[in-house]
Scaffold this motif. Structure first.
Motif, PDB file in Angstrom:
ATOM      1  N   VAL A   1      56.772  49.105  49.427  1.00 37.68           N
ATOM      2  CA  VAL A   1      57.701  49.779  48.519  1.00 37.68           C
ATOM      3  C   VAL A   1      58.318  48.701  47.641  1.00 37.68           C
ATOM      4  O   VAL A   1      59.012  47.808  48.136  1.00 37.68           O
ATOM      5  CB  VAL A   1      58.801  50.548  49.282  1.00 37.68           C
TER       6      VAL A   1
ATOM      7  N   ASP B   1      62.508  63.477  46.679  1.00 42.72           N
ATOM      8  CA  ASP B   1      62.056  62.540  47.708  1.00 42.72           C
ATOM      9  C   ASP B   1      60.553  62.613  47.928  1.00 42.72           C
ATOM     10  O   ASP B   1      60.009  61.917  48.787  1.00 42.72           O
ATOM     11  CB  ASP B   1      62.804  62.754  49.030  1.00 42.72           C
TER      12      ASP B   1
ATOM     13  N   VAL C   1      57.826  59.489  48.016  1.00 39.44           N
ATOM     14  CA  VAL C   1      57.408  58.678  49.155  1.00 39.44           C
ATOM     15  C   VAL C   1      57.050  59.519  50.385  1.00 39.44           C
ATOM     16  O   VAL C   1      56.536  58.992  51.357  1.00 39.44           O
ATOM     17  CB  VAL C   1      58.532  57.677  49.526  1.00 39.44           C
TER      18      VAL C   1
ATOM     19  N   VAL D   1      54.613  52.352  46.789  1.00 38.74           N
ATOM     20  CA  VAL D   1      55.467  52.930  45.755  1.00 38.74           C
ATOM     21  C   VAL D   1      55.931  51.811  44.837  1.00 38.74           C
ATOM     22  O   VAL D   1      56.359  50.751  45.316  1.00 38.74           O
ATOM     23  CB  VAL D   1      56.702  53.638  46.368  1.00 38.74           C
TER      24      VAL D   1
ATOM     25  N   THR E   1      67.285  55.706  44.257  1.00 42.47           N
ATOM     26  CA  THR E   1      65.884  55.544  44.646  1.00 42.47           C
ATOM     27  C   THR E   1      65.761  55.114  46.102  1.00 42.47           C
ATOM     28  O   THR E   1      64.898  55.614  46.836  1.00 42.47           O
ATOM     29  CB  THR E   1      65.191  54.513  43.732  1.00 42.47           C
ATOM     30  N   LYS E   2      66.613  54.211  46.558  1.00 42.75           N
ATOM     31  CA  LYS E   2      66.565  53.801  47.966  1.00 42.75           C
ATOM     32  C   LYS E   2      66.861  54.991  48.881  1.00 42.75           C
ATOM     33  O   LYS E   2      66.238  55.125  49.946  1.00 42.75           O
ATOM     34  CB  LYS E   2      67.559  52.669  48.220  1.00 42.75           C
TER      35      LYS E   2
ATOM     36  N   MET F   1      63.790  57.181  49.008  1.00 42.50           N
ATOM     37  CA  MET F   1      62.783  56.558  49.865  1.00 42.50           C
ATOM     38  C   MET F   1      63.080  56.843  51.343  1.00 42.50           C
ATOM     39  O   MET F   1      62.199  57.233  52.111  1.00 42.50           O
ATOM     40  CB  MET F   1      62.761  55.042  49.646  1.00 42.50           C
ATOM     41  N   SER F   2      64.327  56.653  51.724  1.00 40.30           N
ATOM     42  CA  SER F   2      64.709  56.859  53.122  1.00 40.30           C
ATOM     43  C   SER F   2      64.486  58.301  53.550  1.00 40.30           C
ATOM     44  O   SER F   2      64.037  58.572  54.661  1.00 40.30           O
ATOM     45  CB  SER F   2      66.170  56.473  53.337  1.00 40.30           C
TER      46      SER F   2
END
Length: 352
Positions: free
Chosen positions: A14, A125, A128, A151, A228-229, A232-233
């Motif tokens: 990522v 989301d 990812v 990603v 964005t983080k 991703m999570s």
């Protein structure tokens, strides 16, 4: 004797940050992909990101295939599959928002090929996750698929995306609060399989956005980084769970029913955000997490009312009262609400 086992598929790489689009081929090399790529994109993302990526391949002497999709549909997935087979593509790259990424994800899963995700908007989301979502008539199908191998999320591009797409992504993540509440309830009452780790990760992403809502502003790369983080999570939580449960509960059923009643009236993320306000109220009573959700949504300019969604009050009430029948997924809505009870919830939370 312990016999439980699981197989968790996650992205290998990522890469998020300033001007990382220029590192796309470096990422391709690092995940050991070779041959001719097929780029799946849509009109605006093509100019912003797909054409620059194609130029990187051309500089290396590789002629990439490019398919530009106008709408998300199963026909578009079939078109991409046919183009990949006819052009001897070795792997796929989804470049854009939810539409091209979900189409590329589903096509690559069918073809058994590797897939890279290059989002141009922090709106969902799915960038990812191991699920794709495609409308079909008056409903929307969530389909299991392989997550991307990697990603590449350029925060400069993401920060300049239409603000409403970013707020929709934020609202989608904030709604993890109620999705996890519903998942726990289903585990307690219906013995639905539950993952503490996936649930904790999904909740953490919601908390990140609620706690940092005042930092999320248009045109700021740091804001795009935070959002964005979190996206991703959330996607990783779904991959760990092996289902969409960590990020999809009654609030998503509400949104899907709105899609049936008034297709295209509002963005998916905005609809689930409003749904989360009402379903959190059902979980928590007069005060509690629902007010935190509402306040966080308001802080980032996401809708908190039917008027702000552009949907009339009666339609919102109907959607809340009937959405339990959308799919066989136990939530706080149980076997449904009486219409007057649904109207009262919408009034108490200020949605109508």
């Amino acid at each position: 004797m312990f016999e439980k086992s699981t197989w968790i598929r996650l992205p290998r790489n990522v890469v998020v940050g300033h001007e990382v689009l220029g590192r796309t081929l470096e990422v391709v090399d690092d995940v050991h992909l070779s041959g001719r790529p097929l780029l799946v994109t849509s009109p605006t993302p093509r100019e912003l990101a797909a054409d620059p990526i194609a130029a990187q391949f051309e500089e290396r002497g590789i002629d990439p295939l490019v398919v530009t999709v106008e709408t998300a549909s199963f026909d578009a997935v079939e078109e991409v599959i046919a183009e990949a087979e006819a052009g001897d593509a070795a792997y796929l790259v989804g470049v854009g928002g939810g539409k091209p990424i979900d189409i590329a994800k589903m096509a690559s899963d069918h073809l058994g090929m590797g897939f890279l995700s290059v989002p141009t908007a922090a709106s969902h989301d799915g960038i990812v996750s191991n699920r794709g979502s495609v409308p079909d008539g008056d409903t929307r199908h969530s389909v299991a698929a392989e997550p991307p191998l990697a990603v590449v999320a350029d925060t400069g591009i993401l920060a300049n995306a239409p603000w409403e797409l970013t707020t929709a992504g934020c609202a989608d993540i904030i709604s993890n609060y109620t999705a996890v509440m519903d998942w726990r309830l289903a585990n307690r009452l219906k013995n639905v399989e539950y993952s503490e780790y996936a649930a904790a990760l999904a909740e953490m992403t919601a908390e990140i956005l609620v706690d940092n809502a005042d930092l999320i502003r248009p045109g700021i790369e740091e804001s795009a980084w935070i959002v964005t983080k979190a996206l991703m999570s959330s996607g990783v939580a779904m991959s760990i769970a092996g289902s969409s449960r960590p990020a999809s509960g009654a609030e998503h059923l509400f949104s899907h029913q709105l899609d049936r009643l008034v297709p295209g009236a509002a963005l998916h993320g905005h609809q689930v955000g409003v749904g989360a306000i009402m379903t959190a109220y059902l979980h928590g009573g007069d005060r509690g997490i629902w007010t935190d959700i509402r306040d966080a949504l308001a802080s980032i300019d996401a809708p908190t009312t039917a008027d702000e969604l552009g949907i009339d009050a009666d339609t919102v009430v109907e959607a809340l009262a009937t959405c339990h029948a959308i799919r066989d997924r136990y939530t706080i809505l149980g076997d449904g609400m009486e219409e007057e009870a649904a109207r009262q919830v919408a009034r108490q939370t200020g949605v109508i």
